[in-house]
Motif scaffolding. Structure first.
Motif, mmCIF file in Angstrom:
data_model
loop_
_atom_site.group_PDB
_atom_site.id
_atom_site.type_symbol
_atom_site.label_atom_id
_atom_site.label_comp_id
_atom_site.label_asym_id
_atom_site.label_seq_id
_atom_site.Cartn_x
_atom_site.Cartn_y
_atom_site.Cartn_z
ATOM 1 N N GLU A 52 0.850 -1.187 0.000
ATOM 2 C CA GLU A 52 0.000 0.000 0.000
ATOM 3 C C GLU A 52 0.890 1.243 0.000
ATOM 4 O O GLU A 52 1.726 1.406 0.886
ATOM 5 N N ASN A 53 0.693 2.124 -1.008
ATOM 6 C CA ASN A 53 1.433 3.387 -1.038
ATOM 7 C C ASN A 53 0.883 4.311 0.044
ATOM 8 O O ASN A 53 -0.306 4.630 0.064
ATOM 9 N N ASN A 54 1.754 4.734 0.926
ATOM 10 C CA ASN A 54 1.332 5.649 1.996
ATOM 11 C C ASN A 54 2.579 6.282 2.603
ATOM 12 O O ASN A 54 3.169 5.763 3.562
ATOM 13 N N SER A 55 3.003 7.415 2.037
ATOM 14 C CA SER A 55 4.239 8.059 2.502
ATOM 15 C C SER A 55 4.094 8.684 3.886
ATOM 16 O O SER A 55 5.090 9.027 4.515
ATOM 17 N N SER A 56 2.842 8.830 4.358
ATOM 18 C CA SER A 56 2.625 9.458 5.671
ATOM 19 C C SER A 56 2.550 8.446 6.803
ATOM 20 O O SER A 56 2.289 8.824 7.947
ATOM 21 N N VAL A 57 2.765 7.163 6.496
ATOM 22 C CA VAL A 57 2.699 6.156 7.543
ATOM 23 C C VAL A 57 3.752 6.430 8.616
ATOM 24 O O VAL A 57 4.871 6.875 8.319
ATOM 25 N N LYS A 58 3.425 6.224 9.869
ATOM 26 C CA LYS A 58 4.321 6.510 10.988
ATOM 27 C C LYS A 58 5.195 5.293 11.318
ATOM 28 O O LYS A 58 4.881 4.164 10.947
ATOM 29 N N GLN A 59 6.253 5.574 12.025
ATOM 30 C CA GLN A 59 7.159 4.502 12.446
ATOM 31 C C GLN A 59 6.464 3.606 13.458
ATOM 32 O O GLN A 59 5.788 4.077 14.375
ATOM 33 N N SER A 60 6.614 2.320 13.292
ATOM 34 C CA SER A 60 5.945 1.346 14.156
ATOM 35 C C SER A 60 6.766 1.066 15.408
ATOM 36 O O SER A 60 7.900 0.576 15.309
ATOM 37 N N PRO A 61 6.227 1.370 16.601
ATOM 38 C CA PRO A 61 6.949 1.049 17.844
ATOM 39 C C PRO A 61 7.218 -0.449 17.976
ATOM 40 O O PRO A 61 8.245 -0.858 18.523
ATOM 41 N N ASP A 62 6.264 -1.270 17.451
ATOM 42 C CA ASP A 62 6.461 -2.723 17.536
ATOM 43 C C ASP A 62 7.661 -3.166 16.713
ATOM 44 O O ASP A 62 8.418 -4.061 17.116
ATOM 45 N N LEU A 63 7.838 -2.524 15.535
ATOM 46 C CA LEU A 63 8.981 -2.879 14.682
ATOM 47 C C LEU A 63 10.295 -2.495 15.364
ATOM 48 O O LEU A 63 11.256 -3.272 15.346
ATOM 49 N N ILE A 64 10.344 -1.308 15.962
ATOM 50 C CA ILE A 64 11.566 -0.881 16.657
ATOM 51 C C ILE A 64 11.868 -1.816 17.816
ATOM 52 O O ILE A 64 13.022 -2.218 18.032
ATOM 53 N N ALA A 65 10.845 -2.188 18.562
ATOM 54 C CA ALA A 65 11.046 -3.097 19.694
ATOM 55 C C ALA A 65 11.528 -4.461 19.205
ATOM 56 O O ALA A 65 12.387 -5.094 19.839
ATOM 57 N N PHE A 66 10.984 -4.911 18.070
ATOM 58 C CA PHE A 66 11.391 -6.205 17.512
ATOM 59 C C PHE A 66 12.875 -6.182 17.103
ATOM 60 O O PHE A 66 13.631 -7.106 17.421
ATOM 61 N N ILE A 67 13.278 -5.115 16.393
ATOM 62 C CA ILE A 67 14.671 -5.004 15.966
ATOM 63 C C ILE A 67 15.605 -4.927 17.168
ATOM 64 O O ILE A 67 16.669 -5.570 17.203
ATOM 65 N N ALA A 68 15.212 -4.140 18.165
ATOM 66 C CA ALA A 68 16.039 -4.012 19.363
ATOM 67 C C ALA A 68 16.195 -5.347 20.079
ATOM 68 O O ALA A 68 17.287 -5.701 20.542
ATOM 69 N N ALA A 69 15.084 -6.114 20.170
ATOM 70 C CA ALA A 69 15.141 -7.405 20.863
ATOM 71 C C ALA A 69 16.017 -8.400 20.116
ATOM 72 O O ALA A 69 16.750 -9.177 20.738
ATOM 73 N N GLN A 70 15.951 -8.385 18.782
ATOM 74 C CA GLN A 70 16.710 -9.345 17.999
ATOM 75 C C GLN A 70 18.204 -9.008 17.920
ATOM 76 O O GLN A 70 19.038 -9.904 17.805
ATOM 77 N N GLY A 113 4.501 9.005 -9.151
ATOM 78 C CA GLY A 113 5.063 9.288 -7.843
ATOM 79 C C GLY A 113 4.908 8.161 -6.851
ATOM 80 O O GLY A 113 5.596 8.119 -5.829
ATOM 81 N N GLY A 114 3.982 7.215 -7.119
ATOM 82 C CA GLY A 114 3.809 6.075 -6.223
ATOM 83 C C GLY A 114 4.814 4.979 -6.524
ATOM 84 O O GLY A 114 5.717 5.130 -7.352
ATOM 85 N N PHE A 115 4.642 3.841 -5.832
ATOM 86 C CA PHE A 115 5.551 2.720 -6.005
ATOM 87 C C PHE A 115 4.782 1.494 -6.473
ATOM 88 O O PHE A 115 3.669 1.219 -5.993
ATOM 89 N N SER A 116 5.396 0.744 -7.387
ATOM 90 C CA SER A 116 4.841 -0.537 -7.803
ATOM 91 C C SER A 116 5.621 -1.644 -7.114
ATOM 92 O O SER A 116 6.821 -1.520 -6.885
ATOM 93 N N PHE A 117 4.922 -2.753 -6.810
ATOM 94 C CA PHE A 117 5.523 -3.827 -6.013
ATOM 95 C C PHE A 117 5.558 -5.122 -6.799
ATOM 96 O O PHE A 117 4.586 -5.494 -7.472
ATOM 97 N N SER A 118 6.679 -5.821 -6.701
ATOM 98 C CA SER A 118 6.829 -7.155 -7.283
ATOM 99 C C SER A 118 7.267 -8.103 -6.178
ATOM 100 O O SER A 118 8.314 -7.881 -5.548
ATOM 101 N N PRO A 119 6.478 -9.165 -5.895
ATOM 102 C CA PRO A 119 6.834 -10.096 -4.810
ATOM 103 C C PRO A 119 8.189 -10.752 -5.056
ATOM 104 O O PRO A 119 8.584 -10.993 -6.205
ATOM 105 N N GLY A 120 8.863 -11.035 -3.979
ATOM 106 C CA GLY A 120 10.159 -11.686 -4.066
ATOM 107 C C GLY A 120 10.097 -13.113 -3.561
ATOM 108 O O GLY A 120 9.026 -13.703 -3.432
#
Length: 308
Positions: A52-70, A113-120
């Motif tokens: 989903e294109n959304n340049s205004s999305v905020k930083q996820s506290p859960d993601l930061i906590a996950f990276i810090a824990a790992q 201006g948006g982004f197109s996605f190709s699964p990896g």
């Protein structure tokens, strides 16, 4: 494990990955991404993922906590690692090149201006909790890829240890001592090479001996009438250390001669007498030499200067 696979593991686990300034990856809850799918070691396309294109999305506290824990880092450093990775992705996308999010897929910037996605492809390794030991040295570093080299140059951290500092300090002191010795040696050699003009031996104030036999019990003294002027040879300067009347000049001349110095004397008018040294020197060295001679040989009431 490197930093990039952490984003894929978070998506596999939480089914949503929000990336500030870019958008969100969504994984269908029914999609199976267990490690058993990769046992055969064959590349498997990640299914059920969308973007989903959304340049205004905020930083996820859960993601930061996950990276810090790992990674075993504090959250501030984990956030900095994420920002660095996303900044690299945005820079690459802005020049019109696709950017691959390992284990998820690639994004490409469209003209709108948006982004197109190709699964990896799924990450071909057994999904497990990542220990701090595995990621502590790589969590803040990205793989050395071609696009990375466009924006970043590898930085090397230099730790200057105390023994090295001491070694450099001692080397500097030794160099200074050696330089001082060389200057002293060169100055001494110049003084030894200075031509000396010995004046006839005679007792001050007496009549010169015309019989051809030198007196054996007199001190070294100048002739009754010193030269009117002495011309300095080419490349040699006349360093005048004192100007005095006759009696003072004769006594001073005799004293310096008896010290083994190559002192010379002249008089322009038989009233004022100059005591001087003839020393070969470069023009740039004359000021330094006259300062040294003035300090050692010039009385306070007289003056010292240089004549060519």
């Amino acid at each position: 494990m490197k930093f990039a696979p952490l984003l894929a593991q978070f998506l596999y686990t939480h089914k949503r990955l929000d990336l500030p300034g870019i958008g969100s990856f969504l994984l269908d809850p029914s999609a199976a991404v267990e490690a058993e799918q990769t046992k055969q070691g064959k590349p498997i396309l990640l299914e059920g993922v969308s973007f989903e294109n959304n340049s205004s999305v905020k930083q996820s506290p859960d993601l930061i906590a996950f990276i810090a824990a790992q990674t075993g880092k504090i959250k501030a450093l984990a956030a900095a690692d994420l920002d660095s990775h996303l900044e690299l992705a945005k820079q690459f996308l802005n020049i019109g090149k696709p950017f691959m999010f390992e284990g998820i897929g690639s994004l490409s910037k469209m003209q709108t201006g948006g982004f197109s996605f190709s699964p990896g492809q799924l990450i071909l390794e057994r999904m497990k909790d990542i220990s701090a030991k595995e990621t502590s040295t790589t969590s803040s570093e990205e793989p050395a890829t071609d696009y990375r080299s466009i924006f970043y140059s590898k930085k090397t951290k230099t730790n200057v240890k105390r023994p090295l500092v001491m070694l450099l300090l001692l080397a500097g002191i030794g160099l200074a001592i050696w330089g001082g010795y060389k200057v002293y040696k060169n100055t001494t050699a110049k003084k030894k090479s200075t031509p000396t003009e010995e004046l006839p031996n005679n007792t001050a104030g007496s009549t010169p001996d015309t019989s051809g036999t030198a007196s054996n019990n007199v001190q070294t003294a100048p002739a009754a009438t010193p030269p009117l002027a002495v011309t300095a040879p080419a490349g040699t300067f006349k360093f005048v250390i004192e100007t005095a009347v006759k009696d003072r000049a004769l006594k001073r001349f005799t004293k310096l001669k008896n010290m083994g110095l190559s002192i010379q004397m002249e008089t322009p008018d038989s009233a004022n007498f100059k005591l001087f040294f003839l020393i070969p020197a470069a023009v740039a060295d004359t000021a330094h030499i006259i300062d040294s001679l003035r300090t050692t040989y010039t009385p306070g009431w007289s003056k010292a200067y240089v004549e060519n």
